[in-house]
Design a protein around this motif. Structure first.
Motif, mmCIF file in Angstrom:
data_model
loop_
_atom_site.group_PDB
_atom_site.id
_atom_site.type_symbol
_atom_site.label_atom_id
_atom_site.label_comp_id
_atom_site.label_asym_id
_atom_site.label_seq_id
_atom_site.Cartn_x
_atom_site.Cartn_y
_atom_site.Cartn_z
ATOM 1 N N GLU A 1 0.855 -1.199 0.000
ATOM 2 C CA GLU A 1 0.000 0.000 0.000
ATOM 3 C C GLU A 1 0.892 1.249 0.000
ATOM 4 O O GLU A 1 0.752 2.102 -0.856
ATOM 5 N N ARG A 2 1.798 1.365 0.966
ATOM 6 C CA ARG A 2 2.838 2.399 0.919
ATOM 7 C C ARG A 2 4.156 1.716 1.295
ATOM 8 O O ARG A 2 4.236 1.096 2.365
ATOM 9 N N ARG A 3 5.185 1.842 0.414
ATOM 10 C CA ARG A 3 6.475 1.223 0.739
ATOM 11 C C ARG A 3 7.316 2.273 1.467
ATOM 12 O O ARG A 3 7.916 3.143 0.839
ATOM 13 N N TRP B 1 -8.435 12.746 -0.602
ATOM 14 C CA TRP B 1 -8.005 11.535 -1.309
ATOM 15 C C TRP B 1 -6.605 11.747 -1.876
ATOM 16 O O TRP B 1 -6.321 12.812 -2.408
ATOM 17 N N HIS B 2 -5.758 10.715 -1.765
ATOM 18 C CA HIS B 2 -4.424 10.837 -2.365
ATOM 19 C C HIS B 2 -3.894 9.487 -2.827
ATOM 20 O O HIS B 2 -4.074 8.475 -2.158
ATOM 21 N N ASP B 3 -3.276 9.511 -4.017
ATOM 22 C CA ASP B 3 -2.534 8.360 -4.523
ATOM 23 C C ASP B 3 -1.264 8.885 -5.170
ATOM 24 O O ASP B 3 -1.173 10.071 -5.511
ATOM 25 N N GLY C 1 5.955 13.244 6.329
ATOM 26 C CA GLY C 1 5.793 13.746 7.696
ATOM 27 C C GLY C 1 4.310 13.760 8.023
ATOM 28 O O GLY C 1 3.527 14.367 7.278
ATOM 29 N N LEU C 2 3.926 13.073 9.068
ATOM 30 C CA LEU C 2 2.503 13.009 9.441
ATOM 31 C C LEU C 2 2.341 13.249 10.947
ATOM 32 O O LEU C 2 3.286 13.101 11.719
ATOM 33 N N ASP C 3 1.095 13.556 11.329
ATOM 34 C CA ASP C 3 0.771 13.775 12.740
ATOM 35 C C ASP C 3 0.173 12.512 13.369
ATOM 36 O O ASP C 3 -0.699 12.603 14.237
HETATM 37 C C1 1HN Z 1 0.178 7.595 4.167
HETATM 38 O O1 1HN Z 1 -1.078 7.787 3.763
HETATM 39 C C2 1HN Z 1 1.230 7.789 3.293
HETATM 40 O O2 1HN Z 1 -0.161 8.489 1.534
HETATM 41 C C3 1HN Z 1 2.522 7.602 3.723
HETATM 42 O O3 1HN Z 1 1.897 8.214 1.117
HETATM 43 C C4 1HN Z 1 2.789 7.197 4.992
HETATM 44 C C5 1HN Z 1 2.015 6.529 7.160
HETATM 45 C C6 1HN Z 1 1.001 6.268 8.010
HETATM 46 C C7 1HN Z 1 -0.316 6.457 7.629
HETATM 47 C C8 1HN Z 1 -0.601 6.918 6.371
HETATM 48 C C9 1HN Z 1 0.964 8.203 1.879
HETATM 49 C C10 1HN Z 1 1.754 6.964 5.879
HETATM 50 C C11 1HN Z 1 0.437 7.159 5.475
#
Ligand code: 1HN
Length: 350
Positions: A72-74, A149-151, A165-167
């Motif tokens: 899903e995310r590497r 939404w993001h891809d 960087g996330l919260d």
């Molecule tokens: C996430 O949505 C991404 O969208 C990356 O690229 C890292 C880590 C934890 C939860 C969501 C992304 C993430 C994440």
């Protein structure tokens, strides 16, 4: 523990009381008060440093072993050694290095956690945020605000690596995580690539209520290109540096002049060659990336040699001073935005 020494028989009877109240889910404040309300911040996070080359080597191996779609995310999490297993780089923030290989897609999802990306390597891969693609170049800043939404996709011939960087620990603290996926891994492109950058990135906006005004009014911009911020920083560096920050610029939300995300503030700094900043500390924890140059970061009594694309974490209330051998350009993000909103933030210039 209470700091005064109690007579033995009092201690014994208190311990019996604690044991008796435990089944009733009660516990005495006076045993923990001093630790709960400390005179200054007591961060479990510690200062730490990652060499980009080391992380990159492990990320490349991960690329051999698992696809972005499978993962899903590497991402390799930058785990603070003081917070093992917590997926946290500071008490409130998360950091990770994400790689997307040529031809890969990281499927669309959305969540309440706010995110930023800072590009470390590669050029031309994209993030789509609510139907709009941002095409990413080295050292660009791209935001993914809460619930958008993001891809991600890479249609170039080179791997692309960025810092996420996330919260996450903040949202976990409030137990407020919500997330959704769709059966369509790649979002439809609803507008031209970087549409919002051309509409909102130059102090303009479409007239309210017009069909062109499609981004949220309170958060219109999500792409801050390197070419733009680096030029502003170069212009600023012609003037006098601040003694504690050298030349520093904060990325802002053009709608209100505030931080780029409600929980996270982001900034860039230039420390001129041969100069050093005076020591300073803040109650925010921060994650730094060396964009260019060489120097040292002194954090309390530790010294970290800084090379291009190194990363380091500065815990809450640790004292930082920066010394530049060559012009030193740094990107950083911190939880100052959340702390200011909660009326917690303090800093001290030494
Ligand atoms: C996430 O949505 C991404 O969208 C990356 O690229 C890292 C880590 C934890 C939860 C969501 C992304 C993430 C994440």
């Amino acid at each position: 523990m209470i700091s005064i020494l109690l007579p033995n028989d009092q201690r014994e009877q208190l311990d019996q009381l604690y044991a008796a109240m435990r089944p009733d889910s009660l516990t005495p404040l006076w045993e923990v008060l001093a630790a709960l309300v400390s005179p200054t911040p007591n961060s479990p996070a510690i200062a730490h440093h990652w060499r980009f080359g080391d992380a990159r080597r492990h990320l490349m191996r991960a690329g051999d072993l698992i696809s972005a779609e499978q993962a899903e995310r590497r991402v390799l999490i930058l785990e603070n050694p003081g917070l093992p297993g917590e997926s946290a780089i500071t008490a409130s923030l998360y950091a990770g290095l994400q790689m997307i290989l040529p031809g890969e897609v990281a499927p669309a999802h959305r969540h309440t956690q706010s995110a930023l990306r800072f590009v470390m390597e590669g050029e031309g891969a994209y993030t789509t945020v609510d139907g709009e693609r941002a095409v990413m170049r080295p050292f660009d800043l791209v935001l993914t605000p809460s619930w958008q939404w993001h891809d991600h996709g890479n249609e170039t011939a080179q791997p692309m690596i960025w810092l996420d960087g996330l919260d996450i620990p903040t949202v976990r603290h409030f137990a407020a995580s919500f997330a959704e996926k769709t059966d369509k891994p790649v979002q439809a492109r609803l507008v031209e690539d970087d549409d919002s950058l051309s509409r909102y990135g130059r102090n303009l906006r479409p007239l309210r209520g017009s069909v062109a005004d499609r981004r949220p009014a309170d958060r219109p911009l999500f792409h801050y290109p390197y070419a733009d911020w680096r030029r502003s920083l170069a212009d600023m560096a012609a003037g006098m540096p601040d003694p504690h920050l050298a030349h520093a610029l904060e990325f802002i939300n053009p709608a209100d002049g505030g931080s780029v995300l409600p929980t996270i503030a982001a900034q860039v700094q230039l420390v001129p060659a041969g100069t050093a900043t005076r020591p300073r500390r803040g109650s925010d924890g921060a994650v730094y990336v060396v964009v260019e140059g060489r120097g040292t970061a002194r954090i309390d009594d530790r010294e970290i040699i800084l090379l291009p694309r190194d990363l380091f974490v500065l815990p809450s209330w640790a004292t930082l001073s920066l010394k530049a051998e060559t012009d030193l350009v740094l990107f950083s993000y911190s939880d100052r935005a959340a702390q200011e909103r909660l009326e917690l933030y303090r800093e001290e210039r030494l």
